[in-house]
Design an enzyme around this catalytic site. Sequence first.
Site, short mmCIF file in Angstrom:
data_model
loop_
_atom_site.label_atom_id
_atom_site.label_comp_id
_atom_site.label_asym_id
_atom_site.label_seq_id
_atom_site.Cartn_x
_atom_site.Cartn_y
_atom_site.Cartn_z
N SER A 19 0.85 -1.18 0.00
CA SER A 19 0.00 0.00 0.00
C SER A 19 0.89 1.24 0.00
O SER A 19 1.59 1.53 0.98
CB SER A 19 -0.90 0.00 1.23
OG SER A 19 -1.53 1.26 1.30
N ASP A 28 -4.36 4.00 -2.47
CA ASP A 28 -5.53 4.34 -1.65
C ASP A 28 -6.01 5.75 -1.93
O ASP A 28 -5.34 6.73 -1.61
CB ASP A 28 -5.17 4.19 -0.17
CG ASP A 28 -5.13 2.74 0.25
OD1 ASP A 28 -6.12 2.03 0.00
OD2 ASP A 28 -4.11 2.32 0.83
N PHE A 46 -7.16 4.86 7.30
CA PHE A 46 -5.79 5.07 7.76
C PHE A 46 -4.99 3.77 7.71
O PHE A 46 -5.56 2.69 7.92
CB PHE A 46 -5.78 5.61 9.20
CG PHE A 46 -6.50 6.92 9.33
CD1 PHE A 46 -5.83 8.12 9.10
CD2 PHE A 46 -7.86 6.95 9.62
CE1 PHE A 46 -6.51 9.34 9.18
CE2 PHE A 46 -8.54 8.16 9.70
CZ PHE A 46 -7.87 9.36 9.48
N GLY A 47 -3.69 3.91 7.49
CA GLY A 47 -2.79 2.76 7.61
C GLY A 47 -2.48 2.50 9.08
O GLY A 47 -2.85 3.31 9.95
N ASP A 81 -7.20 -6.17 3.12
CA ASP A 81 -6.56 -4.86 3.23
C ASP A 81 -6.73 -4.31 4.64
O ASP A 81 -7.86 -4.06 5.08
CB ASP A 81 -7.22 -3.92 2.20
CG ASP A 81 -6.59 -2.54 2.14
OD1 ASP A 81 -5.57 -2.31 2.81
OD2 ASP A 81 -7.13 -1.69 1.39
N GLY A 82 -5.61 -4.15 5.34
CA GLY A 82 -5.64 -3.54 6.67
C GLY A 82 -5.04 -4.46 7.73
O GLY A 82 -5.58 -5.53 8.01
N GLY A 83 -3.90 -4.04 8.25
CA GLY A 83 -3.29 -4.79 9.34
C GLY A 83 -2.64 -6.10 8.94
O GLY A 83 -2.37 -6.95 9.81
C1 DX5 Z 1 -6.86 1.76 4.76
C2 DX5 Z 1 -6.25 1.45 3.41
C3 DX5 Z 1 -5.16 0.46 3.43
C4 DX5 Z 1 -3.98 0.82 4.29
C5 DX5 Z 1 -3.36 -0.45 4.79
O1 DX5 Z 1 -8.00 2.51 4.58
O2 DX5 Z 1 -7.25 0.95 2.52
O3 DX5 Z 1 -4.74 0.10 2.12
O4 DX5 Z 1 -3.02 1.58 3.64
O5 DX5 Z 1 -2.31 -0.13 5.64
P1 DX5 Z 1 -1.75 -1.12 6.75
O6 DX5 Z 1 -1.21 -2.33 6.02
O7 DX5 Z 1 -0.71 -0.33 7.43
O8 DX5 Z 1 -2.91 -1.50 7.63
ZN ZN Z 2 -6.67 0.11 0.50
#
Ligand code: DX5
Ligand code: ZN
Length: 225
Positions: A9, A36, A148-149, A176-178
Amino acid sequence: MAAAKIAPSMLSSDFANLAAEAERMLRLGADWLHMDVMDGHFVPNLTIGAPVIQSLRKHTKAYLDCHLMVTNPSDYVEAFGKAGASGFTFHIEVSRDNWEELIKSIKAKGMRPGVSLRPGTPVEDVFPLVEAENPVELVLIMTVEPGFGGQKFMPEMMDKVRTLRKKYPSLDIEVDGGLGPSTIDAAASAGANCIVAGSSIFGAAEPGEVMSALRKSVEVSQNKS
Ligand code: DX5
Ligand code: ZN
């Protein structure tokens, strides 16, 4: 079987050096680059739009996997198509009345259509889109609240992945996410094959090793099933 795709991402990259960051990820083994797109309305954050995709496209031939966390995805299909996006994934929560036209327009602009679900949205809501005459080709299961990441993976979302994999053996199912080395086995064994990861890849001393570990987990799970 749906091939493993590792998609860093770019939200976690250094946006001021986007082309170099993209090139670095591809060199280290990325299959796709996950982009994103946030509008400050569907989610409480603002990121990038079509002009950034267009700039990046001049530097890479890579598959740009665009995730539109926006309230009006249909307003952006043309611009993303022109900019050189490869995949265009919209959210079902804002497309309940127009997904058929939306999918058609995404394909007409030469992009691959995908649909995403927030954690609170039931997986059944996307069955009609996968079974449509013009179907989506990817389903993105959010494993955090979008915006958010760096948030914590929600393992309870794996039931959605299992349900989809059972019903659609060759569908691209993205999570996607975590995602990272400590959560990938849950996602891979549930049947996910497209893995988005931001902070676990960009925050690692050896991003290439993290990407190999993610890929290996998907491949091991696929060989077991
Ligand atoms: C969150 C995004 C993700 C995010 C994932 O809304 O869609 O793509 O960047 O980041 P991580 O891997 O750090 O959870
Ligand atoms: Zn995403």
